[in-house]
Write a protein that holds these residues in place. Sequence first.
Motif, short mmCIF file in Angstrom:
data_model
loop_
_atom_site.label_atom_id
_atom_site.label_comp_id
_atom_site.label_asym_id
_atom_site.label_seq_id
_atom_site.Cartn_x
_atom_site.Cartn_y
_atom_site.Cartn_z
N GLN A 1 -65.74 40.41 35.67
CA GLN A 1 -64.45 41.31 35.95
C GLN A 1 -64.95 42.00 37.17
O GLN A 1 -63.99 42.45 37.88
CB GLN A 1 -64.43 42.16 34.54
N LEU A 2 -66.24 42.28 37.67
CA LEU A 2 -66.50 42.95 38.70
C LEU A 2 -66.05 42.29 39.84
O LEU A 2 -65.76 42.64 40.96
CB LEU A 2 -67.84 43.35 38.77
N LEU B 1 -66.81 48.81 43.07
CA LEU B 1 -66.73 49.95 42.32
C LEU B 1 -65.98 50.97 43.07
O LEU B 1 -66.01 50.70 44.43
CB LEU B 1 -67.80 50.50 41.77
N PRO B 2 -65.15 51.65 42.65
CA PRO B 2 -64.43 52.65 43.57
C PRO B 2 -65.20 53.62 44.40
O PRO B 2 -66.40 53.76 43.86
CB PRO B 2 -63.55 53.71 42.67
N LYS C 1 -69.84 54.94 36.99
CA LYS C 1 -68.53 54.35 37.62
C LYS C 1 -68.15 52.97 36.94
O LYS C 1 -67.23 52.47 36.52
CB LYS C 1 -68.59 54.29 39.14
N TYR D 1 -65.22 52.07 34.27
CA TYR D 1 -64.36 50.95 34.98
C TYR D 1 -64.04 49.98 33.73
O TYR D 1 -63.24 49.44 33.55
CB TYR D 1 -65.02 50.50 36.21
N LEU D 2 -65.22 49.50 33.24
CA LEU D 2 -65.22 48.25 32.58
C LEU D 2 -65.56 48.78 30.85
O LEU D 2 -65.52 48.09 30.01
CB LEU D 2 -66.22 47.38 32.76
#
Lengths: 456, 456
Positions: free
Chosen positions: B263-264, B289-290, B300, B304-305
């Motif tokens: 996913q990353l 990541l943002p 984060k 995110y996940l």
Amino acid sequence: MRKILIVGAGRSSAALVRYLLDRSAQEKLKIVIADISVDHARKLAGDHGNCEIVELDIFNEASRKKMVESASIVISMLPARFHLKIAKDCLEFEKNLVTASYISKELMELDEEVKSKGLVFMNEIGLDPGIDHMSAMQVIDRIKEKGGKMLLFESFTGGLVAPESDNNLWNYKFTWNPRNVVVAGQGGVAKFIQEGKYKYIPYHKLFRRTEFLDIDGYGRFEAMANRDSLNYREIYGLQDVLTLYRGTIRRVGFCRAWNIFVQLGMTDDSYVIEGSEMMSYRDFTNSFLPYKPHDSVELKLRHYLKIDQDDVIWDKLLELDIFNPDKIIGLKDATPAQILQRILMDSWTLKEDDKDMIVMYHIFGYELDGRKEQVVSNMVIIGEDQTYTAMAKTVGLPVAMAALSILNGKITEPGIQLPISKEVYDPILKELQDHGIEFKEKKEAYLGYNPHNLGA
Amino acid sequence: MRKILIVGAGRSSAALVRYLLDRSAQEKLKIVIADISVDHARKLAGDHGNCEIVELDIFNEASRKKMVESASIVISMLPARFHLKIAKDCLEFEKNLVTASYISKELMELDEEVKSKGLVFMNEIGLDPGIDHMSAMQVIDRIKEKGGKMLLFESFTGGLVAPESDNNLWNYKFTWNPRNVVVAGQGGVAKFIQEGKYKYIPYHKLFRRTEFLDIDGYGRFEAMANRDSLNYREIYGLQDVLTLYRGTIRRVGFCRAWNIFVQLGMTDDSYVIEGSEMMSYRDFTNSFLPYKPHDSVELKLRHYLKIDQDDVIWDKLLELDIFNPDKIIGLKDATPAQILQRILMDSWTLKEDDKDMIVMYHIFGYELDGRKEQVVSNMVIIGEDQTYTAMAKTVGLPVAMAALSILNGKITEPGIQLPISKEVYDPILKELQDHGIEFKEKKEAYLGYNPHNLGA
């Protein structure tokens, strides 16, 4: 009479042809439109005396060369992959050329020869690429001339449906090539830089990493990252900028719902679905879900992608009828992306009275006289109708203006060009204002992504 | 003395060399091992009188051809992309050939010529491909001989760490090429068929569509789909089978945690991370990541996940130290996949006393005399040590047995072959039992995926 040859008269040529015909008497122009199918060209030309329509198959080399040879300047509105043929003819017969497409590697290889013959091949002078380049460079050059140092540049463009025609749950219709919408974001990681940090977003997360944009009078939009932000450092002279981000604009909520298709795998264009022709929309959806005949396709999808009972995403999916067992795809050996496009075209095709809308949004952050500031600049254009769309106007008008300027000896810098010099963009942006294509600017305190200067 | 030339003596050659040397006196064999680096070959040969080690650069055509010419039979244990060179030499000097790799398109093009010269080029005769083919075909042929009709075939293989060496939270260590583990599942959609319905899983969902497998004495495993299940219809003669599914085995929980990397975007091997050499593990993680300097990389990522506070996935990530700001990657111009591999090798490299484990699991569903039944067949092999690993044994022994059988005229069918005929697999599977490589079978009621025959 000076002959302007327009090769290809697709949807984006309407405003281009109208602009040139309107000036044809005064400027002594003869407009020759060459296309393999002449119906659209005929419609655009009407019964104007200064326009000639020619049926041309560009693979017929003799006819093609004859047409180029007889022209004073050539405009190629063909799909981008065909420009090279025309460009080589233009070299042979020493004609200037204008296109609205990105400069390809192959085209760039002609640069030396084009220069040595003193020819101008102007490219990337439509909307995006085109108006984005010109409007950005105008502000960047202004900031630099004042002694400012650029810190941040963000730029977003979207082709959308006009508010008065916006009547579906996705707030979206196809105002341009549907295929490009379906495969948007594929082909490589989205890469950009924020406050000096490189960031990477894989395709399957692209539609979940959006930003909001607010535009006075038009409300809130969202934007997802484009793949190619970093290329623009070189082109725009922004090598030291800390933040560089380019993106695509949609109405709020589009991306979160589109992500369902991405997650399922429906946007994949790399393989063929078995038996696609006789499949129902429901079968297609089910082919991405686990085999469980005792559960409904609906519940399997809700569970797989964790869609809550009251999530509006669900209504967006229902609106597209993706669970319909009776609607048949009817496309043989089709990829998931082709099938999805077919399904979407049921719902997202413009109706006769629908109008399109182009939105462009730039942010320029800079430091000037010890102060950090930013300029936000945006443009919103609504189409007139289904012929003179916002897309046709924003693509075609700068192309037309550039062609006429080159013909009149006002743009002279030879070589494979794009419109990033003041001499090119200033007069064109000024003239575009007469056609309602203009940017609204406002100055604000610099925001950036690290206002309190945290971390290193 | 008959000369067996082994080209390439990597990690998978240990059991192969031992098997042939053990039989060299009785069978009158001289084993010649040719490699560009001879250290490992020397270690495998010991001071055995019937073994000769030769330093060979396979790009040195003269030396390579001389070696092939002087051999009675050739075994290529080179990386798959180099087999073709050796195969062409074998054609020229009319030598038989054995490899453990998939038959490439280029190799297949030699089939006519190989046949016309009466040569045997046996391929796909290691573990997977190899033992999977042989063990599957033995059961499938038996069912068909009895008049049964195949309904379902599922097959799973995994290279894992042995239970006694399994001491990390991922229940995984690199027992084979780490790179293949990092990029596993990439390069195309996973496609299979269940109860007659085609199913497609995109890469970014592959690790969330697993199945459980239970093996007596070893507990529960999980499996994710391979890309290429449908190819096996042709190879195994299963054109009408309703369910065909091949997969890769991991310990339970591995895939759900691995999905975080997917996913990353950390498994992407298609682009280079800027400044990878001096980056910390933490910087690497943060680049996906943002940008939010006021939030921690940890929070984060959790946000995110959507990783819950008490999810064991988190401890798996901590175990790999991906948030460490002091560990430096030290790889110049590296792709995300190369960097992830580097990080994983800190934790997943086998220790000196560690042992590996191979698990293979087949399900055969069929209808016989009006009754539906299924056979479940599995094999678990634990390595002896770091030289005679389960992988080296299961890859090398069938190769060695096939080579000796061809040399002794027991396998004679000419052409580009793989071990799917009874004459080949029966004796080899029988002999493998003497080396502890055997399958446990049990018969059960047919389960399938639609036991109550719902839907169409």
